[in-house]
Write a protein that holds these residues in place. Structure first.
Motif, short mmCIF file in Angstrom:
data_model
loop_
_atom_site.label_atom_id
_atom_site.label_comp_id
_atom_site.label_asym_id
_atom_site.label_seq_id
_atom_site.Cartn_x
_atom_site.Cartn_y
_atom_site.Cartn_z
N THR A 46 0.80 -1.22 0.00
CA THR A 46 0.00 0.00 0.00
C THR A 46 0.83 1.27 0.00
OG1 THR A 46 -0.18 -0.22 2.41
CG2 THR A 46 -1.99 -1.08 1.09
N GLY A 47 2.15 1.15 0.04
CA GLY A 47 3.00 2.32 0.04
C GLY A 47 3.02 3.04 -1.29
N TRP A 48 3.53 4.27 -1.25
CA TRP A 48 3.75 5.11 -2.42
C TRP A 48 2.46 5.48 -3.15
CZ3 TRP A 48 7.75 7.20 -1.04
CH2 TRP A 48 8.73 6.48 -0.36
N GLY A 49 1.45 5.81 -2.31
CA GLY A 49 0.25 6.45 -2.83
C GLY A 49 -0.91 5.55 -3.15
N LYS A 50 -0.78 4.24 -3.01
CA LYS A 50 -1.77 3.32 -3.58
C LYS A 50 -3.19 3.57 -3.08
CE LYS A 50 -2.52 -0.13 -6.36
NZ LYS A 50 -2.23 -0.01 -7.80
N THR A 51 -3.35 3.87 -1.80
CA THR A 51 -4.70 4.03 -1.25
C THR A 51 -5.09 5.49 -1.03
OG1 THR A 51 -4.00 3.83 1.06
CG2 THR A 51 -4.54 1.78 -0.12
N GLY A 52 -4.29 6.42 -1.55
CA GLY A 52 -4.66 7.83 -1.47
C GLY A 52 -3.85 8.68 -0.53
N GLU A 53 -2.93 8.07 0.20
CA GLU A 53 -1.92 8.78 0.99
C GLU A 53 -0.57 8.18 0.63
OE1 GLU A 53 -2.46 11.37 2.81
OE2 GLU A 53 -4.65 11.26 2.92
N LEU A 54 0.50 8.89 0.94
CA LEU A 54 1.81 8.36 0.59
C LEU A 54 1.97 6.96 1.18
CD1 LEU A 54 4.27 9.29 -1.05
CD2 LEU A 54 5.35 9.91 1.12
N PHE A 55 1.59 6.80 2.45
CA PHE A 55 1.42 5.50 3.09
C PHE A 55 0.07 5.52 3.80
CE2 PHE A 55 5.93 5.78 2.45
CZ PHE A 55 6.28 4.49 2.07
N HIS A 56 -0.59 4.38 3.82
CA HIS A 56 -1.97 4.37 4.27
C HIS A 56 -2.12 4.88 5.71
CE1 HIS A 56 -6.17 3.13 4.09
NE2 HIS A 56 -6.02 2.71 5.34
N PHE A 57 -1.17 4.57 6.59
CA PHE A 57 -1.30 4.97 7.99
C PHE A 57 -1.30 6.48 8.14
CE2 PHE A 57 3.30 5.42 7.82
CZ PHE A 57 3.59 6.42 8.75
N ALA A 109 15.42 3.74 -6.91
CA ALA A 109 14.42 4.05 -5.89
C ALA A 109 14.41 5.54 -5.57
CB ALA A 109 14.69 3.23 -4.63
N LEU A 110 15.59 6.16 -5.58
CA LEU A 110 15.68 7.59 -5.32
C LEU A 110 14.81 8.37 -6.31
CD1 LEU A 110 17.31 9.47 -3.37
CD2 LEU A 110 19.00 9.68 -5.22
N GLU A 111 14.92 8.03 -7.60
CA GLU A 111 14.12 8.70 -8.62
C GLU A 111 12.65 8.30 -8.52
OE1 GLU A 111 13.57 11.35 -11.86
OE2 GLU A 111 15.14 11.07 -10.37
N ALA A 112 12.38 7.03 -8.22
CA ALA A 112 11.00 6.57 -8.11
C ALA A 112 10.26 7.31 -7.00
CB ALA A 112 10.96 5.06 -7.87
N VAL A 113 10.92 7.56 -5.89
CA VAL A 113 10.30 8.30 -4.79
C VAL A 113 10.00 9.73 -5.22
CG1 VAL A 113 10.69 9.23 -2.48
CG2 VAL A 113 11.28 6.85 -2.99
N LEU A 114 10.95 10.36 -5.90
CA LEU A 114 10.72 11.73 -6.39
C LEU A 114 9.54 11.79 -7.34
CD1 LEU A 114 14.40 12.91 -7.04
CD2 LEU A 114 12.88 13.63 -5.20
N VAL A 115 9.42 10.79 -8.22
CA VAL A 115 8.29 10.74 -9.15
C VAL A 115 6.97 10.62 -8.38
CG1 VAL A 115 7.17 9.35 -10.95
CG2 VAL A 115 9.62 9.82 -11.08
N ALA A 116 6.94 9.74 -7.40
CA ALA A 116 5.71 9.53 -6.63
C ALA A 116 5.26 10.81 -5.94
CB ALA A 116 5.92 8.41 -5.61
N VAL A 117 6.22 11.59 -5.46
CA VAL A 117 5.89 12.83 -4.77
C VAL A 117 5.55 13.93 -5.76
CG1 VAL A 117 6.80 14.64 -3.27
CG2 VAL A 117 7.27 12.23 -2.75
N GLU A 118 6.41 14.14 -6.77
CA GLU A 118 6.24 15.26 -7.69
C GLU A 118 5.06 15.07 -8.63
OE1 GLU A 118 10.07 15.59 -9.51
OE2 GLU A 118 11.05 16.17 -7.62
#
Length: 471
Positions: free
Chosen positions: A251-262, A323-332
Protein backbone atom coordinates in the motif's frame (compact mmCIF):
# COMPACT_ATOMS: atom_id res chain seq x y z
CA UNK A 1 31.10 -26.79 -23.55
CA UNK A 2 27.35 -27.11 -22.86
CA UNK A 3 24.92 -25.48 -25.29
CA UNK A 4 23.82 -22.27 -23.60
CA UNK A 5 21.02 -19.90 -24.59
CA UNK A 6 22.14 -16.35 -25.32
CA UNK A 7 20.16 -13.20 -24.53
CA UNK A 8 19.29 -12.78 -28.20
CA UNK A 9 18.12 -16.38 -28.46
CA UNK A 10 16.04 -16.02 -25.30
CA UNK A 11 14.25 -13.02 -26.77
CA UNK A 12 13.27 -15.11 -29.80
CA UNK A 13 11.97 -18.20 -27.97
CA UNK A 14 8.43 -19.18 -28.91
CA UNK A 15 5.70 -19.83 -26.36
CA UNK A 16 5.96 -23.62 -26.73
CA UNK A 17 9.71 -23.42 -26.13
CA UNK A 18 9.18 -21.21 -23.08
CA UNK A 19 6.60 -23.63 -21.68
CA UNK A 20 8.94 -26.55 -22.26
CA UNK A 21 11.85 -24.84 -20.48
CA UNK A 22 9.60 -23.80 -17.58
CA UNK A 23 8.37 -27.36 -17.19
CA UNK A 24 11.93 -28.67 -17.15
CA UNK A 25 13.71 -26.00 -15.13
CA UNK A 26 11.19 -23.80 -13.27
CA UNK A 27 7.80 -25.36 -12.45
CA UNK A 28 5.54 -27.69 -14.38
CA UNK A 29 2.65 -26.69 -12.11
CA UNK A 30 3.11 -22.99 -12.91
CA UNK A 31 2.76 -23.80 -16.60
CA UNK A 32 -0.43 -25.72 -15.86
CA UNK A 33 -1.86 -22.94 -13.67
CA UNK A 34 -0.97 -19.85 -15.71
CA UNK A 35 -1.53 -21.73 -18.96
CA UNK A 36 -5.21 -22.02 -17.96
CA UNK A 37 -5.62 -18.36 -18.93
CA UNK A 38 -5.15 -16.75 -22.33
CA UNK A 39 -2.25 -14.68 -21.05
CA UNK A 40 -0.44 -17.91 -20.22
CA UNK A 41 -0.13 -18.54 -23.94
CA UNK A 42 1.06 -15.08 -24.94
CA UNK A 43 4.52 -13.49 -24.88
CA UNK A 44 5.15 -9.80 -24.27
CA UNK A 45 7.07 -7.63 -26.70
CA UNK A 46 7.08 -4.34 -24.76
CA UNK A 47 5.22 -2.34 -22.13
CA UNK A 48 4.66 1.33 -21.37
CA UNK A 49 2.48 3.05 -18.82
CA UNK A 50 -0.67 1.01 -18.23
CA UNK A 51 -0.33 -0.92 -21.49
CA UNK A 52 1.38 -4.13 -22.58
CA UNK A 53 2.11 -4.91 -26.25
CA UNK A 54 2.20 -8.58 -27.18
CA UNK A 55 4.39 -10.13 -29.85
CA UNK A 56 1.40 -10.40 -32.18
CA UNK A 57 0.80 -6.65 -31.85
CA UNK A 58 -2.23 -6.75 -29.55
CA UNK A 59 -2.35 -4.15 -26.77
CA UNK A 60 -3.40 -5.24 -23.29
CA UNK A 61 -4.59 -2.88 -20.55
CA UNK A 62 -2.75 -3.94 -17.39
CA UNK A 63 -5.14 -3.38 -14.48
CA UNK A 64 -3.08 -5.49 -12.07
CA UNK A 65 -0.66 -2.69 -11.26
CA UNK A 66 1.99 -5.41 -11.30
CA UNK A 67 0.34 -6.74 -8.11
CA UNK A 68 1.61 -3.73 -6.24
CA UNK A 69 4.89 -3.22 -8.09
CA UNK A 70 3.78 -0.84 -10.86
CA UNK A 71 2.36 2.33 -9.30
CA UNK A 72 4.64 4.08 -11.82
CA UNK A 73 3.36 1.92 -14.67
CA UNK A 74 5.62 0.06 -17.04
CA UNK A 75 8.92 1.73 -17.95
CA UNK A 76 8.30 5.17 -16.53
CA UNK A 77 10.56 7.50 -18.56
CA UNK A 78 12.12 9.18 -15.52
CA UNK A 79 12.89 5.83 -13.90
CA UNK A 80 14.46 4.54 -17.13
CA UNK A 81 16.50 7.74 -17.48
CA UNK A 82 17.87 7.36 -13.94
CA UNK A 83 19.02 3.81 -14.67
CA UNK A 84 20.51 4.82 -18.04
CA UNK A 85 22.41 7.67 -16.38
CA UNK A 86 23.81 5.30 -13.75
CA UNK A 87 25.15 2.91 -16.38
CA UNK A 88 26.39 5.53 -18.83
CA UNK A 89 28.49 7.17 -16.11
CA UNK A 90 29.94 3.80 -15.03
CA UNK A 91 28.78 4.30 -11.44
CA UNK A 92 29.91 1.66 -8.98
CA UNK A 93 27.29 -1.00 -8.37
CA UNK A 94 28.14 -2.96 -5.20
CA UNK A 95 30.90 -2.55 -2.67
CA UNK A 96 30.40 -2.77 1.07
CA UNK A 97 33.69 -1.02 1.83
CA UNK A 98 32.55 2.34 0.46
CA UNK A 99 29.70 4.55 1.58
CA UNK A 100 26.95 4.97 -1.01
CA UNK A 101 25.68 8.48 -1.78
CA UNK A 102 22.48 6.89 -3.09
CA UNK A 103 21.78 5.08 0.20
CA UNK A 104 22.52 8.30 2.09
CA UNK A 105 20.22 10.42 -0.08
CA UNK A 106 17.45 7.82 -0.12
CA UNK A 107 17.52 7.56 3.67
CA UNK A 108 17.31 11.34 3.98
CA UNK A 109 14.34 11.55 1.62
CA UNK A 110 12.38 8.85 3.42
CA UNK A 111 12.97 10.52 6.78
CA UNK A 112 11.86 13.86 5.32
CA UNK A 113 8.63 12.38 3.93
CA UNK A 114 7.61 10.32 6.95
CA UNK A 115 6.16 11.67 10.21
CA UNK A 116 7.76 11.74 13.64
CA UNK A 117 11.22 10.33 14.18
CA UNK A 118 11.03 7.60 11.52
CA UNK A 119 14.61 8.41 10.57
CA UNK A 120 16.79 5.29 10.22
CA UNK A 121 16.64 3.08 7.12
CA UNK A 122 17.69 -0.36 5.95
CA UNK A 123 17.45 -1.51 2.33
CA UNK A 124 17.28 -5.23 1.42
CA UNK A 125 15.69 -6.72 -1.71
CA UNK A 126 12.18 -8.05 -0.97
CA UNK A 127 9.20 -7.17 1.17
CA UNK A 128 9.53 -10.38 3.18
CA UNK A 129 13.15 -9.49 3.96
CA UNK A 130 12.08 -6.05 5.14
CA UNK A 131 9.47 -7.59 7.46
CA UNK A 132 11.96 -10.10 8.82
CA UNK A 133 14.47 -7.31 9.34
CA UNK A 134 11.89 -5.33 11.29
CA UNK A 135 11.00 -8.31 13.50
CA UNK A 136 14.68 -9.04 14.10
CA UNK A 137 15.20 -5.39 15.03
CA UNK A 138 12.33 -5.58 17.54
CA UNK A 139 13.72 -8.76 19.09
CA UNK A 140 17.18 -7.19 19.44
CA UNK A 141 15.63 -4.01 20.85
CA UNK A 142 14.46 -6.10 23.79
CA UNK A 143 17.77 -7.93 24.04
CA UNK A 144 16.10 -11.30 23.53
CA UNK A 145 14.27 -11.00 26.85
CA UNK A 146 10.82 -11.24 25.25
CA UNK A 147 9.63 -14.09 23.07
CA UNK A 148 6.28 -13.28 21.40
CA UNK A 149 5.33 -11.48 18.18
CA UNK A 150 1.68 -10.78 17.35
CA UNK A 151 0.07 -10.61 13.91
CA UNK A 152 -3.52 -10.56 12.63
CA UNK A 153 -5.72 -13.44 11.57
CA UNK A 154 -5.71 -12.32 7.91
CA UNK A 155 -2.08 -11.20 7.77
CA UNK A 156 0.04 -11.53 4.66
CA UNK A 157 3.67 -10.58 5.34
CA UNK A 158 5.55 -12.84 2.92
CA UNK A 159 6.48 -16.44 2.20
CA UNK A 160 9.91 -16.83 3.77
CA UNK A 161 10.07 -18.94 6.92
CA UNK A 162 10.10 -15.91 9.20
CA UNK A 163 7.61 -13.72 7.34
CA UNK A 164 5.54 -16.81 6.57
CA UNK A 165 5.28 -17.49 10.29
CA UNK A 166 3.44 -14.17 10.56
CA UNK A 167 1.21 -14.85 7.54
CA UNK A 168 -2.30 -16.18 8.24
CA UNK A 169 -3.54 -16.13 4.64
CA UNK A 170 -4.50 -19.61 3.36
CA UNK A 171 -2.20 -18.98 0.40
CA UNK A 172 0.43 -20.54 2.66
CA UNK A 173 -1.46 -23.79 3.17
CA UNK A 174 1.52 -26.02 4.02
CA UNK A 175 2.81 -26.22 7.58
CA UNK A 176 6.40 -25.03 7.25
CA UNK A 177 8.55 -24.62 10.37
CA UNK A 178 7.64 -21.42 12.19
CA UNK A 179 9.66 -19.03 14.24
CA UNK A 180 8.77 -19.55 17.93
CA UNK A 181 6.38 -17.36 19.85
CA UNK A 182 3.85 -16.22 17.24
CA UNK A 183 0.22 -15.51 18.08
CA UNK A 184 -2.67 -13.79 16.30
CA UNK A 185 -5.63 -11.49 16.95
CA UNK A 186 -8.67 -10.56 14.86
CA UNK A 187 -7.99 -7.85 12.29
CA UNK A 188 -9.24 -4.46 13.45
CA UNK A 189 -10.73 -5.92 16.65
CA UNK A 190 -9.51 -4.09 19.73
CA UNK A 191 -10.96 -6.58 22.22
CA UNK A 192 -9.20 -9.44 20.42
CA UNK A 193 -5.94 -7.49 20.44
CA UNK A 194 -6.21 -6.77 24.16
CA UNK A 195 -6.88 -10.46 24.85
CA UNK A 196 -3.77 -11.39 22.86
CA UNK A 197 -1.70 -9.00 24.97
CA UNK A 198 -3.15 -10.49 28.15
CA UNK A 199 -2.30 -14.03 27.03
CA UNK A 200 1.37 -13.10 27.03
CA UNK A 201 1.87 -11.57 30.46
CA UNK A 202 3.73 -13.32 33.23
CA UNK A 203 2.60 -13.52 36.85
CA UNK A 204 4.03 -10.08 37.57
CA UNK A 205 2.13 -8.48 34.72
CA UNK A 206 5.21 -8.11 32.52
CA UNK A 207 4.58 -8.42 28.79
CA UNK A 208 6.40 -11.07 26.73
CA UNK A 209 5.43 -9.40 23.43
CA UNK A 210 8.37 -7.79 21.63
CA UNK A 211 6.58 -6.82 18.39
CA UNK A 212 3.17 -6.32 16.80
CA UNK A 213 3.20 -6.58 13.00
CA UNK A 214 0.15 -5.07 11.35
CA UNK A 215 -1.12 -4.02 7.91
CA UNK A 216 -3.13 -0.79 8.30
CA UNK A 217 -4.78 -1.75 5.00
CA UNK A 218 -4.75 -5.44 4.12
CA UNK A 219 -4.15 -5.55 0.36
CA UNK A 220 -4.79 -9.30 0.22
CA UNK A 221 -8.12 -9.10 2.08
CA UNK A 222 -9.10 -5.57 0.95
CA UNK A 223 -9.88 -4.49 4.49
CA UNK A 224 -8.63 -1.54 6.52
CA UNK A 225 -8.22 -0.96 10.22
CA UNK A 226 -10.34 1.84 11.73
CA UNK A 227 -8.23 4.86 12.74
CA UNK A 228 -9.42 4.56 16.35
CA UNK A 229 -8.15 0.96 16.45
CA UNK A 230 -4.74 1.95 15.10
CA UNK A 231 -4.38 4.78 17.61
CA UNK A 232 -5.32 2.49 20.50
CA UNK A 233 -2.86 -0.18 19.34
CA UNK A 234 -0.20 2.54 19.23
CA UNK A 235 -1.10 3.64 22.78
CA UNK A 236 -0.98 0.11 24.18
CA UNK A 237 2.31 -0.68 22.44
CA UNK A 238 3.86 2.50 23.83
CA UNK A 239 2.53 1.72 27.29
CA UNK A 240 4.00 -1.80 27.24
CA UNK A 241 7.19 -0.95 25.31
CA UNK A 242 6.22 -3.16 22.33
CA UNK A 243 7.71 -2.39 18.93
CA UNK A 244 4.85 -1.58 16.51
CA UNK A 245 5.59 -2.52 12.90
CA UNK A 246 3.35 -1.33 10.06
CA UNK A 247 3.65 -3.41 6.89
CA UNK A 248 2.94 -1.19 3.87
CA UNK A 249 4.81 -3.26 1.29
CA UNK A 250 1.82 -3.17 -1.07
CA UNK A 251 0.00 0.00 0.00
CA UNK A 252 3.00 2.32 0.04
CA UNK A 253 3.75 5.11 -2.42
CA UNK A 254 0.25 6.45 -2.83
CA UNK A 255 -1.77 3.32 -3.58
CA UNK A 256 -4.70 4.03 -1.25
CA UNK A 257 -4.66 7.83 -1.47
CA UNK A 258 -1.92 8.78 0.99
CA UNK A 259 1.81 8.36 0.59
CA UNK A 260 1.42 5.50 3.09
CA UNK A 261 -1.97 4.37 4.27
CA UNK A 262 -1.30 4.97 7.99
CA UNK A 263 -0.72 8.67 7.23
CA UNK A 264 -4.51 9.04 6.96
CA UNK A 265 -4.41 9.09 10.77
CA UNK A 266 -2.92 12.36 12.11
CA UNK A 267 -0.41 11.86 14.89
CA UNK A 268 -0.01 8.12 14.28
CA UNK A 269 3.61 6.91 14.00
CA UNK A 270 4.72 3.25 14.08
CA UNK A 271 8.09 2.22 15.43
CA UNK A 272 9.02 0.58 12.13
CA UNK A 273 7.53 0.93 8.62
CA UNK A 274 8.22 -1.66 5.92
CA UNK A 275 8.00 -0.99 2.18
CA UNK A 276 8.79 -2.62 -1.16
CA UNK A 277 7.00 -3.29 -4.50
CA UNK A 278 6.55 0.20 -6.08
CA UNK A 279 9.47 1.51 -4.02
CA UNK A 280 11.68 0.49 -6.97
CA UNK A 281 9.61 2.24 -9.63
CA UNK A 282 8.76 -1.03 -11.35
CA UNK A 283 12.40 -1.63 -12.35
CA UNK A 284 14.40 -2.10 -9.16
CA UNK A 285 14.20 -5.05 -6.76
CA UNK A 286 14.45 -3.15 -3.51
CA UNK A 287 12.65 -2.98 -0.19
CA UNK A 288 13.24 -1.17 3.04
CA UNK A 289 12.29 -0.50 6.59
CA UNK A 290 12.39 2.85 8.33
CA UNK A 291 12.68 2.77 12.11
CA UNK A 292 12.22 5.35 14.80
CA UNK A 293 15.62 6.55 15.87
CA UNK A 294 15.42 5.41 19.55
CA UNK A 295 14.41 1.89 18.53
CA UNK A 296 17.21 1.46 16.02
CA UNK A 297 19.85 3.08 18.22
CA UNK A 298 19.06 0.82 21.18
CA UNK A 299 19.11 -2.29 19.01
CA UNK A 300 22.11 -1.85 16.74
CA UNK A 301 23.94 1.42 17.28
CA UNK A 302 27.19 0.16 18.82
CA UNK A 303 30.41 -1.17 17.33
CA UNK A 304 29.73 -4.77 18.34
CA UNK A 305 26.34 -4.83 16.60
CA UNK A 306 27.01 -2.46 13.69
CA UNK A 307 26.95 -5.28 11.13
CA UNK A 308 24.62 -7.64 12.99
CA UNK A 309 21.92 -6.93 10.42
CA UNK A 310 23.34 -6.33 6.96
CA UNK A 311 23.37 -7.91 3.52
CA UNK A 312 25.85 -8.69 0.76
CA UNK A 313 24.23 -6.03 -1.42
CA UNK A 314 23.96 -3.38 1.29
CA UNK A 315 25.25 -0.29 -0.44
CA UNK A 316 24.05 -1.48 -3.85
CA UNK A 317 24.07 1.31 -6.39
CA UNK A 318 21.65 1.11 -9.30
CA UNK A 319 18.81 -0.24 -7.15
CA UNK A 320 18.99 2.64 -4.67
CA UNK A 321 19.56 5.20 -7.45
CA UNK A 322 16.41 3.90 -9.13
CA UNK A 323 14.42 4.05 -5.89
CA UNK A 324 15.68 7.59 -5.32
CA UNK A 325 14.12 8.70 -8.62
CA UNK A 326 11.00 6.57 -8.11
CA UNK A 327 10.30 8.30 -4.79
CA UNK A 328 10.72 11.73 -6.39
CA UNK A 329 8.29 10.74 -9.15
CA UNK A 330 5.71 9.53 -6.63
CA UNK A 331 5.89 12.83 -4.77
CA UNK A 332 6.24 15.26 -7.69
CA UNK A 333 3.56 13.58 -9.82
CA UNK A 334 1.24 13.40 -6.78
CA UNK A 335 0.60 9.66 -6.70
CA UNK A 336 -1.68 9.96 -3.64
CA UNK A 337 -3.86 12.48 -5.49
CA UNK A 338 -3.96 10.27 -8.56
CA UNK A 339 -5.03 7.33 -6.40
CA UNK A 340 -7.83 9.37 -4.85
CA UNK A 341 -9.09 10.37 -8.30
CA UNK A 342 -8.99 6.75 -9.48
CA UNK A 343 -10.73 5.73 -6.26
CA UNK A 344 -13.67 8.04 -6.91
CA UNK A 345 -14.11 6.62 -10.42
CA UNK A 346 -13.76 3.01 -9.26
CA UNK A 347 -15.98 3.20 -6.19
CA UNK A 348 -18.80 4.84 -8.18
CA UNK A 349 -18.40 2.59 -11.21
CA UNK A 350 -18.10 -0.66 -9.26
CA UNK A 351 -21.12 0.20 -7.10
CA UNK A 352 -23.13 0.79 -10.27
CA UNK A 353 -21.98 -2.57 -11.69
CA UNK A 354 -22.87 -4.35 -8.43
CA UNK A 355 -26.37 -2.89 -8.62
CA UNK A 356 -26.75 -4.09 -12.21
CA UNK A 357 -25.60 -7.64 -11.40
CA UNK A 358 -26.90 -8.43 -7.90
CA UNK A 359 -27.05 -12.20 -8.51
CA UNK A 360 -23.35 -12.31 -9.37
CA UNK A 361 -21.74 -9.50 -7.34
CA UNK A 362 -21.86 -9.97 -3.58
CA UNK A 363 -20.02 -6.74 -2.70
CA UNK A 364 -17.35 -4.27 -3.74
CA UNK A 365 -14.87 -2.51 -1.50
CA UNK A 366 -11.59 -0.64 -1.54
CA UNK A 367 -9.82 2.67 -1.32
CA UNK A 368 -7.83 4.68 -3.83
CA UNK A 369 -6.42 2.53 -6.62
CA UNK A 370 -6.98 -0.73 -4.74
CA UNK A 371 -10.47 -2.22 -4.92
CA UNK A 372 -12.05 -5.65 -4.97
CA UNK A 373 -15.15 -7.25 -6.45
CA UNK A 374 -16.45 -10.25 -4.51
CA UNK A 375 -18.53 -12.64 -6.64
CA UNK A 376 -21.06 -15.27 -5.63
CA UNK A 377 -21.97 -18.23 -7.83
CA UNK A 378 -25.46 -18.37 -6.36
CA UNK A 379 -28.19 -20.51 -7.88
CA UNK A 380 -26.79 -20.07 -11.39
CA UNK A 381 -23.98 -22.57 -10.73
CA UNK A 382 -25.37 -25.94 -11.86
CA UNK A 383 -24.56 -29.25 -10.21
CA UNK A 384 -23.06 -30.59 -13.44
CA UNK A 385 -20.38 -27.89 -13.21
CA UNK A 386 -19.71 -28.64 -9.55
CA UNK A 387 -19.03 -32.27 -10.46
CA UNK A 388 -16.12 -31.07 -12.60
CA UNK A 389 -14.46 -29.59 -9.50
CA UNK A 390 -12.81 -32.37 -7.48
CA UNK A 391 -10.81 -29.77 -5.59
CA UNK A 392 -14.04 -28.43 -4.07
CA UNK A 393 -14.00 -31.30 -1.58
CA UNK A 394 -10.66 -30.05 -0.29
CA UNK A 395 -10.86 -26.30 -0.90
CA UNK A 396 -14.00 -24.51 0.31
CA UNK A 397 -13.04 -21.60 -1.93
CA UNK A 398 -12.76 -23.69 -5.12
CA UNK A 399 -16.07 -22.46 -6.58
CA UNK A 400 -15.53 -18.70 -6.01
CA UNK A 401 -11.95 -19.10 -7.25
CA UNK A 402 -13.19 -20.77 -10.42
CA UNK A 403 -15.88 -18.17 -11.06
CA UNK A 404 -13.47 -15.28 -10.47
CA UNK A 405 -10.92 -16.99 -12.73
CA UNK A 406 -13.63 -17.26 -15.41
CA UNK A 407 -14.22 -13.49 -15.20
CA UNK A 408 -10.47 -12.84 -15.42
CA UNK A 409 -10.19 -15.10 -18.46
CA UNK A 410 -13.14 -13.40 -20.20
CA UNK A 411 -11.78 -9.91 -19.51
CA UNK A 412 -8.50 -10.90 -21.12
CA UNK A 413 -9.90 -12.98 -23.97
CA UNK A 414 -12.69 -10.64 -25.05
CA UNK A 415 -11.52 -7.19 -23.98
CA UNK A 416 -7.72 -7.34 -23.71
CA UNK A 417 -7.69 -6.42 -20.00
CA UNK A 418 -5.37 -8.11 -17.50
CA UNK A 419 -6.61 -8.63 -13.92
CA UNK A 420 -6.00 -11.08 -11.06
CA UNK A 421 -7.70 -12.42 -7.96
CA UNK A 422 -6.70 -12.23 -4.32
CA UNK A 423 -6.14 -15.31 -2.24
CA UNK A 424 -6.93 -14.49 1.37
CA UNK A 425 -10.00 -15.72 3.30
CA UNK A 426 -12.41 -14.38 0.69
CA UNK A 427 -11.71 -14.42 -3.02
CA UNK A 428 -11.88 -11.05 -4.81
CA UNK A 429 -11.33 -9.88 -8.33
CA UNK A 430 -8.67 -7.30 -7.50
CA UNK A 431 -8.86 -3.94 -9.27
CA UNK A 432 -5.42 -2.40 -8.83
CA UNK A 433 -4.52 -0.08 -11.73
CA UNK A 434 -1.15 1.65 -11.92
CA UNK A 435 -1.29 5.25 -10.77
CA UNK A 436 -0.43 6.45 -14.27
CA UNK A 437 -3.81 5.14 -15.50
CA UNK A 438 -6.52 7.72 -15.99
CA UNK A 439 -10.19 8.27 -16.64
CA UNK A 440 -10.11 6.71 -20.11
CA UNK A 441 -8.48 3.46 -18.98
CA UNK A 442 -10.80 3.23 -15.97
CA UNK A 443 -13.89 3.71 -18.11
CA UNK A 444 -12.63 1.02 -20.51
CA UNK A 445 -12.19 -1.41 -17.63
CA UNK A 446 -15.60 -0.69 -16.11
CA UNK A 447 -17.40 -1.14 -19.44
CA UNK A 448 -15.58 -4.43 -20.00
CA UNK A 449 -16.38 -5.76 -16.53
CA UNK A 450 -20.05 -4.85 -16.95
CA UNK A 451 -20.15 -6.67 -20.29
CA UNK A 452 -18.46 -9.79 -18.90
CA UNK A 453 -20.69 -10.04 -15.82
CA UNK A 454 -23.77 -9.72 -18.04
CA UNK A 455 -23.01 -13.23 -19.34
CA UNK A 456 -23.90 -14.79 -15.98
CA UNK A 457 -22.10 -17.47 -14.00
CA UNK A 458 -23.09 -20.45 -16.15
CA UNK A 459 -21.86 -19.03 -19.46
CA UNK A 460 -18.68 -17.69 -17.89
CA UNK A 461 -17.82 -21.02 -16.31
CA UNK A 462 -18.64 -22.98 -19.45
CA UNK A 463 -16.36 -20.77 -21.55
CA UNK A 464 -13.55 -21.00 -19.02
CA UNK A 465 -13.75 -24.77 -18.70
CA UNK A 466 -13.79 -25.08 -22.49
CA UNK A 467 -10.71 -22.85 -22.69
CA UNK A 468 -8.93 -25.07 -20.14
CA UNK A 469 -9.80 -28.23 -22.04
CA UNK A 470 -8.56 -26.85 -25.36
CA UNK A 471 -5.46 -25.18 -23.90
Amino acid sequence: MPELISLDQAEHLGIDQVHDLYEKHVSRSQVSLIGSFGFGRDLVDSAEGAWITLRDGRRILDFTGGIGVLNHGHNHPRVLAARDRFRQRRRMEVHKNFFSPYVAALGHNLAALLPGDLDVCYFPNSGAEAVEGAVKLAYKYHGGRRGTVLHTDIAFHGKLLGAGSLTASPEIHFEFPRIPGTDSFAYGDLASFELALERHRDSTGRSDVYAVVLEPFSASALRECPPAFLHEVRRLCTEQDIVLVFDEVYTGWGKTGELFHFMRCPGLVPDVLTMSKSFGGGKSSISGYVAREPVFRRAYDNLADATLHSTTYYGFGEETATALEAVLVAVEEDFPGRARALGELLSTGLARIAARHPRLVASTTGRGALHGVFLRPGPELPDRVRTLLPAAARDPQAVPKLLTAAVIAALYREHGILTFFGSNRDIALVVSPPLVAGEEETALFLRALDDVLAKGATRLLAAFLKEKVTA
